[in-house]
Design a protein around this motif. Structure first.
Motif, PDB file in Angstrom:
ATOM      1  N   LEU A  24      18.018  -6.343  28.146  1.00  0.00           N
ATOM      2  CA  LEU A  24      18.859  -6.228  26.948  1.00  0.00           C
ATOM      3  C   LEU A  24      18.025  -6.364  25.679  1.00  0.00           C
ATOM      4  N   LEU A  25      17.138  -7.351  25.672  1.00  0.00           N
ATOM      5  CA  LEU A  25      16.305  -7.568  24.492  1.00  0.00           C
ATOM      6  C   LEU A  25      15.486  -6.339  24.147  1.00  0.00           C
ATOM      7  N   PHE A  26      14.940  -5.688  25.170  1.00  0.00           N
ATOM      8  CA  PHE A  26      14.070  -4.540  24.935  1.00  0.00           C
ATOM      9  C   PHE A  26      14.811  -3.215  24.958  1.00  0.00           C
ATOM     10  N   ASN A  27      16.145  -3.270  24.869  1.00  0.00           N
ATOM     11  CA  ASN A  27      16.996  -2.100  24.696  1.00  0.00           C
ATOM     12  C   ASN A  27      16.789  -1.045  25.791  1.00  0.00           C
ATOM     13  N   VAL A  28      16.674  -1.473  27.023  1.00  0.00           N
ATOM     14  CA  VAL A  28      16.552  -0.570  28.163  1.00  0.00           C
ATOM     15  C   VAL A  28      17.934   0.004  28.463  1.00  0.00           C
ATOM     16  N   ALA A  29      18.008   1.313  28.642  1.00  0.00           N
ATOM     17  CA  ALA A  29      19.298   1.990  28.804  1.00  0.00           C
ATOM     18  C   ALA A  29      20.126   1.430  29.959  1.00  0.00           C
ATOM     19  N   GLN A  30      19.506   1.034  31.038  1.00  0.00           N
ATOM     20  CA  GLN A  30      20.231   0.534  32.207  1.00  0.00           C
ATOM     21  C   GLN A  30      20.521  -0.965  32.137  1.00  0.00           C
ATOM     22  N   ALA A  31      20.234  -1.600  31.014  1.00  0.00           N
ATOM     23  CA  ALA A  31      20.404  -3.051  30.891  1.00  0.00           C
ATOM     24  C   ALA A  31      21.825  -3.534  31.192  1.00  0.00           C
ATOM     25  N   PRO A  32      22.873  -2.865  30.697  1.00  0.00           N
ATOM     26  CA  PRO A  32      24.217  -3.355  31.031  1.00  0.00           C
ATOM     27  C   PRO A  32      24.493  -3.365  32.536  1.00  0.00           C
ATOM     28  N   ALA A  33      24.086  -2.322  33.241  1.00  0.00           N
ATOM     29  CA  ALA A  33      24.302  -2.275  34.692  1.00  0.00           C
ATOM     30  C   ALA A  33      23.518  -3.380  35.391  1.00  0.00           C
ATOM     31  N   TRP A  34      22.281  -3.607  34.971  1.00  0.00           N
ATOM     32  CA  TRP A  34      21.481  -4.672  35.572  1.00  0.00           C
ATOM     33  C   TRP A  34      22.069  -6.040  35.269  1.00  0.00           C
ATOM     34  N   ASN A  35      22.638  -6.223  34.081  1.00  0.00           N
ATOM     35  CA  ASN A  35      23.255  -7.504  33.747  1.00  0.00           C
ATOM     36  C   ASN A  35      24.503  -7.744  34.567  1.00  0.00           C
ATOM     37  N   ILE A  36      25.308  -6.709  34.777  1.00  0.00           N
ATOM     38  CA  ILE A  36      26.487  -6.854  35.626  1.00  0.00           C
ATOM     39  C   ILE A  36      26.059  -7.221  37.047  1.00  0.00           C
ATOM     40  N   ALA A  37      25.054  -6.522  37.553  1.00  0.00           N
ATOM     41  CA  ALA A  37      24.551  -6.834  38.902  1.00  0.00           C
ATOM     42  C   ALA A  37      24.003  -8.260  38.959  1.00  0.00           C
ATOM     43  N   GLY A  38      23.284  -8.673  37.919  1.00  0.00           N
ATOM     44  CA  GLY A  38      22.739 -10.023  37.873  1.00  0.00           C
ATOM     45  C   GLY A  38      23.811 -11.094  37.782  1.00  0.00           C
ATOM     46  N   LEU A  39      24.845 -10.814  36.994  1.00  0.00           N
ATOM     47  CA  LEU A  39      25.959 -11.766  36.882  1.00  0.00           C
ATOM     48  C   LEU A  39      26.587 -12.024  38.245  1.00  0.00           C
TER      49      LEU A  39
ATOM     50  N   THR B 234      25.350 -11.251  41.276  1.00  0.00           N
ATOM     51  CA  THR B 234      24.388 -11.795  42.244  1.00  0.00           C
ATOM     52  C   THR B 234      24.276 -13.303  42.078  1.00  0.00           C
ATOM     53  N   GLY B 235      24.097 -13.760  40.842  1.00  0.00           N
ATOM     54  CA  GLY B 235      24.004 -15.192  40.582  1.00  0.00           C
ATOM     55  C   GLY B 235      25.263 -15.937  40.973  1.00  0.00           C
ATOM     56  N   ALA B 236      26.408 -15.378  40.598  1.00  0.00           N
ATOM     57  CA  ALA B 236      27.685 -16.041  40.899  1.00  0.00           C
ATOM     58  C   ALA B 236      27.932 -16.126  42.402  1.00  0.00           C
ATOM     59  N   LEU B 237      27.740 -15.031  43.096  1.00  0.00           N
ATOM     60  CA  LEU B 237      28.009 -15.026  44.542  1.00  0.00           C
ATOM     61  C   LEU B 237      27.004 -15.874  45.309  1.00  0.00           C
ATOM     62  N   LEU B 238      25.753 -15.880  44.876  1.00  0.00           N
ATOM     63  CA  LEU B 238      24.772 -16.761  45.522  1.00  0.00           C
ATOM     64  C   LEU B 238      25.118 -18.227  45.293  1.00  0.00           C
ATOM     65  N   LEU B 239      25.579 -18.554  44.084  1.00  0.00           N
ATOM     66  CA  LEU B 239      25.963 -19.942  43.824  1.00  0.00           C
ATOM     67  C   LEU B 239      27.181 -20.332  44.649  1.00  0.00           C
ATOM     68  N   VAL B 240      28.159 -19.440  44.743  1.00  0.00           N
ATOM     69  CA  VAL B 240      29.341 -19.720  45.567  1.00  0.00           C
ATOM     70  C   VAL B 240      28.927 -19.906  47.030  1.00  0.00           C
ATOM     71  N   ALA B 241      28.018 -19.068  47.514  1.00  0.00           N
ATOM     72  CA  ALA B 241      27.537 -19.212  48.892  1.00  0.00           C
ATOM     73  C   ALA B 241      26.797 -20.539  49.075  1.00  0.00           C
ATOM     74  N   ARG B 242      26.013 -20.918  48.072  1.00  0.00           N
ATOM     75  CA  ARG B 242      25.268 -22.186  48.144  1.00  0.00           C
ATOM     76  C   ARG B 242      26.232 -23.371  48.145  1.00  0.00           C
ATOM     77  N   VAL B 243      27.265 -23.298  47.314  1.00  0.00           N
ATOM     78  CA  VAL B 243      28.272 -24.365  47.270  1.00  0.00           C
ATOM     79  C   VAL B 243      29.002 -24.439  48.603  1.00  0.00           C
ATOM     80  N   ALA B 244      29.388 -23.289  49.139  1.00  0.00           N
ATOM     81  CA  ALA B 244      30.088 -23.264  50.430  1.00  0.00           C
ATOM     82  C   ALA B 244      29.206 -23.829  51.532  1.00  0.00           C
ATOM     83  N   TRP B 245      27.930 -23.472  51.499  1.00  0.00           N
ATOM     84  CA  TRP B 245      26.981 -23.987  52.501  1.00  0.00           C
ATOM     85  C   TRP B 245      26.891 -25.506  52.406  1.00  0.00           C
ATOM     86  N   GLY B 246      26.739 -26.026  51.202  1.00  0.00           N
ATOM     87  CA  GLY B 246      26.657 -27.475  51.017  1.00  0.00           C
ATOM     88  C   GLY B 246      27.941 -28.180  51.400  1.00  0.00           C
TER      89      GLY B 246
END
Length: 131
Positions: free
Chosen positions: A54-69, A71-83
């Protein structure tokens, strides 16, 4: 390099994402406050890559941010469920259950909110090009 494209809600997203990603990184690296620092830093750097796009104005940044959001959320939910699944019943107090559930719900809510922003924002569409 100018950052003229960064204003409004996009700035709020960038600033607000840093503590959220730090929290996700800590949770993914191990139990909170009981994790190896190199692992924490590696996860944090990896999770912040979409912000750099996003900072460097890459055209695909919004799609990568959605994927990152998500990925992080689902991994955290999986980690919480595991614990939660492997926790000792004696150690799993109502406060701990509330904290674990709140972490997962908060991560999903954060991802949902900002996904809607990236999908509907006219500023994002103008800046990065409509998908």
């Amino acid at each position: 390099m100018t950052f003229d494209h960064l204003n409004g809600w996009l700035v709020l997203y960038l600033i607000g994402s840093l503590p959220v990603l730090a929290f996700h990184s800590a949770g993914l690296a191990g139990w909170f406050f009981d994790y190896p620092m190199p692992l924490f830093l590696g996860i944090l750097i990896t999770l912040t890559i979409p912000l750099w796009l996003l900072l460097f104005n890459v055209a695909q940044a919004p799609a990568w941010n959605i994927a990152g959001l998500w990925t992080g959320a689902l991994l955290l939910v999986a980690r919480v469920a595991w614990g939660w699944f492997y926790a000792d019943a004696d150690r799993l107090t109502s406060h701990a259950v509330l904290t674990l559930a709140g972490s997962g719900v908060g991560a999903i809510a954060w991802a949902t909110l900002w996904t809607a922003f990236f999908m509907r924002s006219e500023h994002v569409a103008r800046t990065f090009g409509a998908p």
